[in-house]
Design a protein around this motif. Structure first.
Motif, PDB file in Angstrom:
ATOM      1  N   GLY A 211       0.813  -1.196   0.000  1.00 31.25           N
ATOM      2  CA  GLY A 211       0.000   0.000   0.000  1.00 31.25           C
ATOM      3  C   GLY A 211       0.852   1.253   0.000  1.00 31.25           C
ATOM      4  O   GLY A 211       1.876   1.313  -0.674  1.00 31.25           O
ATOM      5  N   SER A 212       0.450   2.253   0.782  1.00 31.45           N
ATOM      6  CA  SER A 212       1.238   3.479   0.865  1.00 31.45           C
ATOM      7  C   SER A 212       2.535   3.209   1.614  1.00 31.45           C
ATOM      8  O   SER A 212       2.612   2.309   2.445  1.00 31.45           O
ATOM      9  CB  SER A 212       0.446   4.580   1.578  1.00 31.45           C
ATOM     10  OG  SER A 212       0.114   4.175   2.891  1.00 31.45           O
ATOM     11  N   VAL A 213       3.552   3.987   1.315  1.00 30.03           N
ATOM     12  CA  VAL A 213       4.863   3.825   1.935  1.00 30.03           C
ATOM     13  C   VAL A 213       5.005   4.841   3.056  1.00 30.03           C
ATOM     14  O   VAL A 213       4.716   6.022   2.869  1.00 30.03           O
ATOM     15  CB  VAL A 213       5.992   4.009   0.899  1.00 30.03           C
ATOM     16  CG1 VAL A 213       7.352   3.769   1.533  1.00 30.03           C
ATOM     17  CG2 VAL A 213       5.778   3.067  -0.280  1.00 30.03           C
ATOM     18  N   SER A 247      -1.925   2.499  -2.303  1.00 31.09           N
ATOM     19  CA  SER A 247      -0.705   2.564  -3.113  1.00 31.09           C
ATOM     20  C   SER A 247      -0.724   3.709  -4.119  1.00 31.09           C
ATOM     21  O   SER A 247       0.329   4.079  -4.649  1.00 31.09           O
ATOM     22  CB  SER A 247      -0.502   1.237  -3.866  1.00 31.09           C
ATOM     23  OG  SER A 247      -1.612   0.968  -4.714  1.00 31.09           O
ATOM     24  N   ALA A 248      -1.919   4.262  -4.372  1.00 32.97           N
ATOM     25  CA  ALA A 248      -2.019   5.388  -5.305  1.00 32.97           C
ATOM     26  C   ALA A 248      -2.201   6.716  -4.577  1.00 32.97           C
ATOM     27  O   ALA A 248      -2.468   7.735  -5.213  1.00 32.97           O
ATOM     28  CB  ALA A 248      -3.183   5.169  -6.274  1.00 32.97           C
ATOM     29  N   ASP A 249      -2.044   6.704  -3.252  1.00 36.43           N
ATOM     30  CA  ASP A 249      -2.207   7.918  -2.448  1.00 36.43           C
ATOM     31  C   ASP A 249      -0.865   8.380  -1.889  1.00 36.43           C
ATOM     32  O   ASP A 249       0.027   7.567  -1.638  1.00 36.43           O
ATOM     33  CB  ASP A 249      -3.168   7.673  -1.278  1.00 36.43           C
ATOM     34  CG  ASP A 249      -4.536   7.185  -1.737  1.00 36.43           C
ATOM     35  OD1 ASP A 249      -4.944   7.572  -2.839  1.00 36.43           O
ATOM     36  OD2 ASP A 249      -5.168   6.419  -0.988  1.00 36.43           O
ATOM     37  N   ASN A 250      -0.745   9.670  -1.680  1.00 38.41           N
ATOM     38  CA  ASN A 250       0.423  10.258  -1.008  1.00 38.41           C
ATOM     39  C   ASN A 250       1.741   9.752  -1.591  1.00 38.41           C
ATOM     40  O   ASN A 250       2.079  10.063  -2.713  1.00 38.41           O
ATOM     41  CB  ASN A 250       0.336   9.976   0.500  1.00 38.41           C
ATOM     42  CG  ASN A 250      -0.897  10.578   1.126  1.00 38.41           C
ATOM     43  OD1 ASN A 250      -1.309  11.679   0.755  1.00 38.41           O
ATOM     44  ND2 ASN A 250      -1.505   9.871   2.057  1.00 38.41           N
ATOM     45  N   PHE A 251       2.483   8.941  -0.802  1.00 42.86           N
ATOM     46  CA  PHE A 251       3.785   8.466  -1.242  1.00 42.86           C
ATOM     47  C   PHE A 251       3.744   7.050  -1.803  1.00 42.86           C
ATOM     48  O   PHE A 251       4.766   6.365  -1.849  1.00 42.86           O
ATOM     49  CB  PHE A 251       4.789   8.522  -0.082  1.00 42.86           C
ATOM     50  CG  PHE A 251       5.066   9.923   0.400  1.00 42.86           C
ATOM     51  CD1 PHE A 251       5.553  10.878  -0.462  1.00 42.86           C
ATOM     52  CD2 PHE A 251       4.825  10.275   1.711  1.00 42.86           C
ATOM     53  CE1 PHE A 251       5.808  12.169  -0.032  1.00 42.86           C
ATOM     54  CE2 PHE A 251       5.084  11.570   2.161  1.00 42.86           C
ATOM     55  CZ  PHE A 251       5.570  12.511   1.287  1.00 42.86           C
ATOM     56  N   GLY A 252       2.583   6.594  -2.233  1.00 43.95           N
ATOM     57  CA  GLY A 252       2.506   5.263  -2.802  1.00 43.95           C
ATOM     58  C   GLY A 252       3.187   5.178  -4.159  1.00 43.95           C
ATOM     59  O   GLY A 252       3.227   6.157  -4.912  1.00 43.95           O
ATOM     60  N   PRO A 253       3.733   4.017  -4.530  1.00 44.95           N
ATOM     61  CA  PRO A 253       4.398   3.867  -5.826  1.00 44.95           C
ATOM     62  C   PRO A 253       3.489   4.189  -7.008  1.00 44.95           C
ATOM     63  O   PRO A 253       3.932   4.775  -7.997  1.00 44.95           O
ATOM     64  CB  PRO A 253       4.815   2.393  -5.835  1.00 44.95           C
ATOM     65  CG  PRO A 253       4.891   2.002  -4.396  1.00 44.95           C
ATOM     66  CD  PRO A 253       3.823   2.799  -3.716  1.00 44.95           C
ATOM     67  N   ASP A 271      -4.869  -0.178  -8.476  1.00 44.23           N
ATOM     68  CA  ASP A 271      -4.628   0.258  -7.099  1.00 44.23           C
ATOM     69  C   ASP A 271      -5.404  -0.500  -6.034  1.00 44.23           C
ATOM     70  O   ASP A 271      -5.395  -0.102  -4.863  1.00 44.23           O
ATOM     71  CB  ASP A 271      -4.927   1.759  -6.967  1.00 44.23           C
ATOM     72  CG  ASP A 271      -6.360   2.127  -7.293  1.00 44.23           C
ATOM     73  OD1 ASP A 271      -7.285   1.459  -6.798  1.00 44.23           O
ATOM     74  OD2 ASP A 271      -6.569   3.087  -8.046  1.00 44.23           O
ATOM     75  N   ASP A 272      -6.088  -1.595  -6.377  1.00 46.65           N
ATOM     76  CA  ASP A 272      -6.858  -2.332  -5.360  1.00 46.65           C
ATOM     77  C   ASP A 272      -6.695  -3.836  -5.512  1.00 46.65           C
ATOM     78  O   ASP A 272      -7.672  -4.593  -5.486  1.00 46.65           O
ATOM     79  CB  ASP A 272      -8.339  -1.940  -5.412  1.00 46.65           C
ATOM     80  CG  ASP A 272      -8.950  -2.109  -6.806  1.00 46.65           C
ATOM     81  OD1 ASP A 272      -8.201  -2.454  -7.752  1.00 46.65           O
ATOM     82  OD2 ASP A 272     -10.165  -1.904  -6.941  1.00 46.65           O
ATOM     83  N   VAL A 273      -5.457  -4.297  -5.645  1.00 44.24           N
ATOM     84  CA  VAL A 273      -5.188  -5.718  -5.839  1.00 44.24           C
ATOM     85  C   VAL A 273      -5.441  -6.518  -4.563  1.00 44.24           C
ATOM     86  O   VAL A 273      -5.391  -7.757  -4.574  1.00 44.24           O
ATOM     87  CB  VAL A 273      -3.737  -5.925  -6.325  1.00 44.24           C
ATOM     88  CG1 VAL A 273      -2.738  -5.753  -5.176  1.00 44.24           C
ATOM     89  CG2 VAL A 273      -3.565  -7.277  -7.007  1.00 44.24           C
ATOM     90  N   ALA A 300      -9.068   4.407  -6.483  1.00 44.97           N
ATOM     91  CA  ALA A 300      -8.474   5.659  -6.004  1.00 44.97           C
ATOM     92  C   ALA A 300      -8.960   6.839  -6.844  1.00 44.97           C
ATOM     93  O   ALA A 300      -9.405   6.664  -7.989  1.00 44.97           O
ATOM     94  CB  ALA A 300      -6.946   5.579  -6.039  1.00 44.97           C
ATOM     95  N   GLY A 301      -8.834   8.028  -6.290  1.00 41.14           N
ATOM     96  CA  GLY A 301      -9.303   9.219  -6.977  1.00 41.14           C
ATOM     97  C   GLY A 301      -8.562   9.519  -8.259  1.00 41.14           C
ATOM     98  O   GLY A 301      -9.104  10.183  -9.148  1.00 41.14           O
TER      99      GLY A 301
END
Length: 313
Positions: A211-213, A247-253, A271-273, A300-301
């Motif tokens: 997810g997000s890092v 994973s598609a938010d903030n610092f996600g890859p 983004d939703d695996v 994700a947005g």
């Protein structure tokens, strides 16, 4: 003439009356305030109860939808990757449940899974990026050319991509078995990767991440995975980068990829695996990647659509 005693008594009576008035007034005010607070509390309690009911209802619907996707997933992807081969590349924070779910759907779609390469935590560690750059340069097989970019993600993708992906035009390996074994062994000895048994090159690649890092180096770590996956895509017949919710938010890859027009023009993302529907979408995105199509899918947005458009004809 008013005596001093009567004067004192009069003053005391005035103060007593004021005190009684203050007490009575404050009691009345307190009752009104407390009554208002009680009403507010009741209203807030009702709102919380309504929200909890809605959350329970939505969670139930999501669970039902996930069960439906899980049950119908193999049918939805049937034949989507007939005759194709796929290699799995997983990051340190990828979940085995996601990998196993997608791998089962890949086989249901007619694909052959050629093995898995795991990237370790050291692979994205900024303090070890110089060592990774140096190692990639030393392990480069003859005939494989590294990209001009100097960041560790792109350079590592420039090495690993040709090792794990067949040439798009000829369908042949881009490095000899001995060169591939030597390079992967060198990366493993450096602590950057772990090889799965029987790993060999495929036509397509699926890069699975978490997810997000989080942490002080979150942005750097996310960028390494994003640029690595983008370069792997350029090395073969198609690649998809799939991550968990966040994973598609903030610092996600995936957020890094989707913010870069050059990457999104070639690399597909999901983004939703971490749910059954997202795993189905991942397989369909690989189908499109094999046909030279890319897109950003999920919930994700910054996703362009929940899933690829249905193929016709």
């Amino acid at each position: 003439m008013i005596s001093l005693r009567n004067h004192v008594i009069s003053i005391a009576a005035v103060f007593l009356a004021l005190a009684v008035g203050v007490v009575l007034g404050s009691t009345s005010l307190s009752n009104r305030v407390l009554g208002g607070l009680a009403d507010d509390r009741a209203n807030l309690g009702k709102q919380v109860s309504d929200l909890q009911s809605r959350q329970t209802d939505l969670s139930g619907r999501l669970t039902d939808a996930d069960r439906y996707a899980l049950a119908t997933g193999p049918l939805a992807v049937k034949g989507a990757l007939d005759g194709k081969s796929v290699v799995l590349i997983t990051t340190a924070d990828a979940k085995t449940t996601d990998r196993d779910g997608v791998a089962a759907l890949l086989r249901a779609a007619g694909a052959t899974v050629t093995g898995e390469l795991q990237l370790t935590d050291a692979f994205t560690d900024p303090t070890k990026s110089d060592q990774l750059r140096s190692l990639v340069t030393r392990l480069l097989p003859a005939g494989v050319q590294l990209p001009t970019a100097s960041d560790p993600g792109t350079l590592a993708g420039g090495l690993i991509g040709p090792l794990l992906l067949l040439d798009k035009s000829s369908g042949k390996p881009q490095a000899s078995p001995d060169e591939t074994a030597a390079a992967l062994t060198g990366l493993a000895s450096g602590g950057y990767v772990r090889q799965g048994q029987g790993l060999h090159a495929a036509q397509l690649a699926l890069v699975l991440t978490g997810g997000s890092v989080a942490g002080n180096s979150a942005a750097d770590r996310a960028a390494v995975i994003a640029r690595f996956a983008t370069q792997v895509q350029r090395s073969g017949g198609g690649t998809v980068l799939a991550g968990r919710t966040g994973s598609a938010d903030n610092f996600g890859p995936l957020a890094v990829v989707r913010a870069d027009g050059a990457s999104t023009s070639v690399l597909s993302t999901v983004d939703d695996v971490d749910n059954a529907a997202g795993q189905v979408v991942t397989v369909l995105a690989l189908r499109d990647a094999a046909a030279g199509k890319s897109g950003n899918y999920g919930t994700a947005g910054n996703a362009q659509a929940p899933a690829p458009a249905q193929q016709t004809g």
